[in-house]
Design a protein around this motif. Structure first.
Motif, mmCIF file in Angstrom:
data_model
loop_
_atom_site.group_PDB
_atom_site.id
_atom_site.type_symbol
_atom_site.label_atom_id
_atom_site.label_comp_id
_atom_site.label_asym_id
_atom_site.label_seq_id
_atom_site.Cartn_x
_atom_site.Cartn_y
_atom_site.Cartn_z
ATOM 1 N N ASN A 67 0.834 -1.190 0.000
ATOM 2 C CA ASN A 67 0.000 0.000 0.000
ATOM 3 C C ASN A 67 0.874 1.246 0.000
ATOM 4 O O ASN A 67 1.365 1.687 1.030
ATOM 5 C CB ASN A 67 -0.939 0.004 1.216
ATOM 6 C CG ASN A 67 -1.955 1.118 1.126
ATOM 7 O OD1 ASN A 67 -1.728 2.153 0.523
ATOM 8 N ND2 ASN A 67 -3.095 0.901 1.749
ATOM 9 N N ARG A 68 1.058 1.835 -1.175
ATOM 10 C CA ARG A 68 1.924 3.006 -1.322
ATOM 11 C C ARG A 68 1.291 4.271 -0.755
ATOM 12 O O ARG A 68 1.985 5.207 -0.398
ATOM 13 C CB ARG A 68 2.244 3.213 -2.797
ATOM 14 C CG ARG A 68 3.202 2.148 -3.331
ATOM 15 C CD ARG A 68 3.034 1.923 -4.819
ATOM 16 N NE ARG A 68 3.946 0.917 -5.321
ATOM 17 C CZ ARG A 68 3.721 -0.390 -5.238
ATOM 18 N NH1 ARG A 68 2.624 -0.843 -4.694
ATOM 19 N NH2 ARG A 68 4.603 -1.251 -5.705
ATOM 20 N N GLN A 70 -0.488 4.551 2.032
ATOM 21 C CA GLN A 70 -0.399 4.618 3.489
ATOM 22 C C GLN A 70 1.044 4.552 3.986
ATOM 23 O O GLN A 70 1.292 4.643 5.164
ATOM 24 C CB GLN A 70 -1.203 3.474 4.117
ATOM 25 C CG GLN A 70 -2.690 3.653 3.939
ATOM 26 C CD GLN A 70 -3.480 2.556 4.629
ATOM 27 O OE1 GLN A 70 -2.920 1.562 5.078
ATOM 28 N NE2 GLN A 70 -4.786 2.739 4.715
ATOM 29 N N ASN A 71 1.985 4.379 3.081
ATOM 30 C CA ASN A 71 3.393 4.244 3.447
ATOM 31 C C ASN A 71 4.242 5.212 2.619
ATOM 32 O O ASN A 71 4.985 4.823 1.739
ATOM 33 C CB ASN A 71 3.873 2.810 3.226
ATOM 34 C CG ASN A 71 3.125 1.825 4.092
ATOM 35 O OD1 ASN A 71 3.360 1.765 5.285
ATOM 36 N ND2 ASN A 71 2.236 1.069 3.502
ATOM 37 N N HIS A 72 4.134 6.501 2.900
ATOM 38 C CA HIS A 72 4.849 7.505 2.125
ATOM 39 C C HIS A 72 6.338 7.549 2.425
ATOM 40 O O HIS A 72 7.109 8.066 1.632
ATOM 41 C CB HIS A 72 4.248 8.902 2.362
ATOM 42 C CG HIS A 72 2.859 9.025 1.827
ATOM 43 N ND1 HIS A 72 2.606 9.139 0.495
ATOM 44 C CD2 HIS A 72 1.668 9.037 2.456
ATOM 45 C CE1 HIS A 72 1.302 9.232 0.308
ATOM 46 N NE2 HIS A 72 0.702 9.154 1.493
ATOM 47 N N ASN A 73 6.750 7.050 3.548
ATOM 48 C CA ASN A 73 8.167 7.094 3.907
ATOM 49 C C ASN A 73 8.934 6.089 3.104
ATOM 50 O O ASN A 73 10.055 6.127 2.884
ATOM 51 C CB ASN A 73 8.360 6.857 5.398
ATOM 52 C CG ASN A 73 7.733 7.957 6.222
ATOM 53 O OD1 ASN A 73 7.609 9.072 5.737
ATOM 54 N ND2 ASN A 73 7.334 7.661 7.430
#
Length: 73
Positions: A67-68, A70-73
């Motif tokens: 899930n890109r 919700q996981n920006h880091n």
């Protein structure tokens, strides 16, 4: 009997005039991001004009299920 959990499918046909194809692709992309399967239908004339565009994909290093958003880091 139709599967109640099947993915919705939209068939999209843009008006073959200048300025309509890009909004058509933006809408198709937006619908696809919300779970639609999209079939885009173009006239032969439009298809001939865009055949010099080649689409290639590259990996971003993550699996497709990651899930890109919700996981920006």
């Amino acid at each position: 009997m139709e599967d109640k959990h099947s993915q919705p499918h939209a068939i999209m046909v843009p008006i073959p005039l200048q300025g309509h194809l890009i909004p058509h692709i933006h809408l198709a992309t937006k619908l696809a991001s919300h779970g639609f399967t999209i079939t885009s239908v173009n006239t032969q004339h439009i298809n001939h004009q865009i055949t010099n565009i080649r689409y290639k994909t590259v990996s971003d290093g993550f699996p497709l299920a990651f899930n890109r958003f919700q996981n920006h880091n």
